[in-house]
Design an enzyme around this catalytic site. Structure first.
Site, mmCIF file in Angstrom:
data_model
loop_
_atom_site.group_PDB
_atom_site.id
_atom_site.type_symbol
_atom_site.label_atom_id
_atom_site.label_comp_id
_atom_site.label_asym_id
_atom_site.label_seq_id
_atom_site.Cartn_x
_atom_site.Cartn_y
_atom_site.Cartn_z
ATOM 1 N N TYR A 1 -55.675 -29.883 26.546
ATOM 2 C CA TYR A 1 -56.136 -31.034 27.732
ATOM 3 C C TYR A 1 -55.146 -32.543 26.731
ATOM 4 O O TYR A 1 -55.987 -33.128 26.633
ATOM 5 C CB TYR A 1 -57.327 -30.752 28.239
ATOM 6 N N CYS B 1 -48.833 -19.606 15.545
ATOM 7 C CA CYS B 1 -47.700 -20.273 15.567
ATOM 8 C C CYS B 1 -47.124 -20.957 15.890
ATOM 9 O O CYS B 1 -46.029 -20.178 17.521
ATOM 10 C CB CYS B 1 -46.064 -19.004 14.937
ATOM 11 N N GLU B 2 -47.748 -21.691 16.816
ATOM 12 C CA GLU B 2 -46.987 -23.125 17.771
ATOM 13 C C GLU B 2 -47.699 -24.299 17.355
ATOM 14 O O GLU B 2 -48.888 -24.731 16.529
ATOM 15 C CB GLU B 2 -47.795 -23.085 19.334
ATOM 16 N N GLY C 1 -69.681 -31.048 37.057
ATOM 17 C CA GLY C 1 -68.667 -32.370 37.014
ATOM 18 C C GLY C 1 -68.982 -33.597 36.053
ATOM 19 O O GLY C 1 -69.175 -34.541 35.607
ATOM 20 N N GLY D 1 -71.668 -27.436 34.373
ATOM 21 C CA GLY D 1 -71.786 -26.474 33.011
ATOM 22 C C GLY D 1 -71.129 -27.432 31.700
ATOM 23 O O GLY D 1 -72.342 -27.394 30.945
ATOM 24 N N ARG D 2 -70.773 -27.825 31.655
ATOM 25 C CA ARG D 2 -70.416 -28.863 30.521
ATOM 26 C C ARG D 2 -71.778 -29.826 30.227
ATOM 27 O O ARG D 2 -71.631 -29.719 29.066
ATOM 28 C CB ARG D 2 -69.124 -29.878 30.383
HETATM 29 N N1 LLP Z 1 -68.313 -26.049 40.224
HETATM 30 C C1 LLP Z 1 -67.070 -26.175 40.076
HETATM 31 C C2 LLP Z 1 -66.485 -25.476 41.788
HETATM 32 C C3 LLP Z 1 -65.874 -25.527 39.352
HETATM 33 O O1 LLP Z 1 -65.005 -25.999 39.280
HETATM 34 C C4 LLP Z 1 -66.430 -26.267 38.008
HETATM 35 C C5 LLP Z 1 -65.710 -26.567 37.142
HETATM 36 C C6 LLP Z 1 -67.806 -26.385 38.010
HETATM 37 C C7 LLP Z 1 -68.781 -26.842 39.363
HETATM 38 C C8 LLP Z 1 -68.375 -27.060 36.334
HETATM 39 O O2 LLP Z 1 -67.448 -28.086 35.916
HETATM 40 P P1 LLP Z 1 -68.375 -29.224 35.111
HETATM 41 O O3 LLP Z 1 -70.093 -29.411 35.172
HETATM 42 O O4 LLP Z 1 -68.122 -28.304 34.330
HETATM 43 O O5 LLP Z 1 -68.014 -30.197 34.256
HETATM 44 N N2 LLP Z 1 -61.997 -25.811 30.651
HETATM 45 C C9 LLP Z 1 -62.085 -28.013 31.269
HETATM 46 C C10 LLP Z 1 -62.855 -27.927 32.441
HETATM 47 C C11 LLP Z 1 -62.407 -26.503 33.793
HETATM 48 C C12 LLP Z 1 -63.482 -27.071 35.319
HETATM 49 C C13 LLP Z 1 -62.953 -26.276 35.894
HETATM 50 N N3 LLP Z 1 -64.561 -25.911 36.713
HETATM 51 C C14 LLP Z 1 -62.048 -28.198 29.821
HETATM 52 O O6 LLP Z 1 -62.316 -27.561 29.282
HETATM 53 O O7 LLP Z 1 -62.877 -29.354 30.138
#
Ligand code: LLP
Length: 432
Positions: free
Chosen positions: A330, A356-357, A238, A289-290
């Site tokens: 988003y 086409c959106e 997160g 992740g991000r």
């Molecule tokens: N752990 C769990 C259980 C999660 O559900 C997620 C992300 C992460 C870790 C990793 O989160 P991060 O560190 O990347 O914030 N597609 C969306 C984001 C969806 C996140 C889903 N879960 C976007 O493009 O902003």
């Protein structure tokens, strides 16, 4: 910090001019910086050095094999959500024993495969899931390591579609029910209660929500640890990134921008959380992740047309919402910069794709340099939830991905051949 910067007036990824990659590979094109990925991993890993810990890269954010290999080589574990992701880890040379398997809908077949691969832990999201894991493990004569994802009911202060830790969300099991769930799970013979997990949301840019959630969790984690002798506490992912740096305004030093100064760095995150976590004496898992992949990638696109209609200036590019859906889905902000900088007037513009959106846009009414047909633009910070969310909508092929390391570059994924879009499809036998 990331490794996309102007050298003179040309945008570079590390030591490679992006325009030269476009000449070789065409557009739309994802470009990833290997040293940025590594740098982000190392920064977080180092910041958490005060506790026994494991960083499990949330590969849902970017699951390209070359990206996974970069992180596996640094010792990263992986947060996986499907058997497909586990197959990718194996293919990339990662270690399944460093994988945590998350997700609310694990099928019996997925559980079986993950058990055979000896994943580190299943993060279960419901009691029926715990029962299913127990059954599959019994059939395979194995003991399944499990933890339960706790929903701490803490507001993450982020976009509603990526908030996960409140009782409005489908994720985890409610905080108040956890002790009972662990007591019942402890009676299931083929489970080993290995840890406890939480995740409150994504793109969180201040430490308060994390602190609140961890503080709320601490007494519960201690109690569960006393009763069930746990090994780890996973604080989820997160950590947010800066999407609005200052590249476009001409400064290559994006990290001097106000947004970058206020960002939650791994150091700030660790300074707030480590004092809370250290006394637990448990291994701490993280699932970023991000933070690791977001600013390590860009999407490069070609301006096909510029058209003015009514009051609007539309810059129509060859990438579209099927390649990068975040703005459409988003209302996400991605900085848009030219590969070749030059002095020119600013103009309020919509950068849009050819799907086409009306939702197929990358920005609306944004003051941007006056772009011209034929030039190339980069959508910045597209390394997380970019290619992984791409689709073949409008029968558009999946883009090419390239990995850069210093002055070297290599194709990380070939552009999808047109006929692959319908591979596997057939007309029915009765359709002459
Ligand atoms: N752990 C769990 C259980 C999660 O559900 C997620 C992300 C992460 C870790 C990793 O989160 P991060 O560190 O990347 O914030 N597609 C969306 C984001 C969806 C996140 C889903 N879960 C976007 O493009 O902003």
């Amino acid at each position: 910090m990331h490794q996309f910067h102007y050298v003179g007036n040309q945008l570079f990824c590390e030591g490679v001019g992006v325009e030269s990659l476009v000449k070789k590979f065409g557009t739309p094109l994802y470009v990833y910086s290997q040293s940025t990925l590594a740098d982000h991993f190392r920064k977080l890993d180092a910041a958490m050095a005060g506790v026994d810990h494991l960083v499990c890269f949330a590969m849902k954010s970017n699951s390209n094999l070359a990206v996974l290999r970069t992180l596996a080589d640094l010792g990263s574990g992986f947060d996986i959500v499907s058997d497909g992701e586990l197959h990718r880890v194996i293919k990339a040379g990662g270690d399944p024993r460093k994988c945590v398997f998350a997700g609310a809908g694990k099928t019996a077949a997925e559980i079986e495969f993950a058990l055979q691969q000896n994943v580190y832990c299943f993060n279960a999201e419901s009691e029926p899931e715990l029962e299913r894991i127990n059954q599959v493990a019994a059939r395979l004569r194995k003991i399944a390591p499990v933890s339960v994802r706790v929903n701490p009911n803490v507001e993450a202060k982020t976009h509603s579609k990526i908030t996960t830790g409140t009782y409005e969300d489908k994720f985890g099991i409610a905080f108040e029910q956890i002790e009972g769930v662990y007591a019942r799970a402890a009676k299931l013979k083929n489970l080993r209660l290995r840890g406890v997990q939480m995740h409150i949301g994504s793109q969180i840019t201040e430490s308060t929500p994390f602190e609140k959630a961890v503080k709320k969790m601490l007494p519960l984690v201690q109690k569960l640890n006393q009763r069930h002798a746990l090994e780890f506490f996973s604080i989820g992912g997160g950590l947010g990134i800066v999407y609005q740096p200052a590249l476009a305004s001409g400064s290559p030093a994006w990290w001097t921008s106000a947004a970058a100064k206020n960002i939650l760095t791994p150091e700030k995150y660790a300074a707030r959380l480590l004092p809370l976590l250290q006394p637990l004496g448990l291994k701490i898992l993280m699932e970023p992740g991000r933070f690791i992949s977001g600013n390590a990638g860009i999407l490069v696109t070609h301006v096909e047309y510029v058209k003015r209609t009514g009051r609007k200036n539309f810059v129509i590019v060859d990438a579209a919402m099927n390649d990068l859906i975040r703005p459409a889905f988003y209302e996400a902000y991605h900085e848009i910069v030219p590969l070749t900088r030059r002095a020119r007037p600013t103009m309020s513009s919509d950068v849009v794709g050819g799907v086409c959106e009306s939702g197929d846009y990358f920005c609306k009414d944004r003051p941007l340099p006056k772009f011209a047909a034929g030039e190339h633009l980069a959508l910045m910070s597209a390394g997380a939830y970019g290619f992984v969310m791409a689709s073949n909508y409008n029968s558009r092929p999946l883009t090419c991905e390239v990995l850069v390391d210093g002055k070297k570059f290599a194709v990380a994924r070939e552009r999808q051949a047109m006929k692959e879009i319908w591979s596997g499809e057939k007309v029915a036998p009765w359709q002459k």
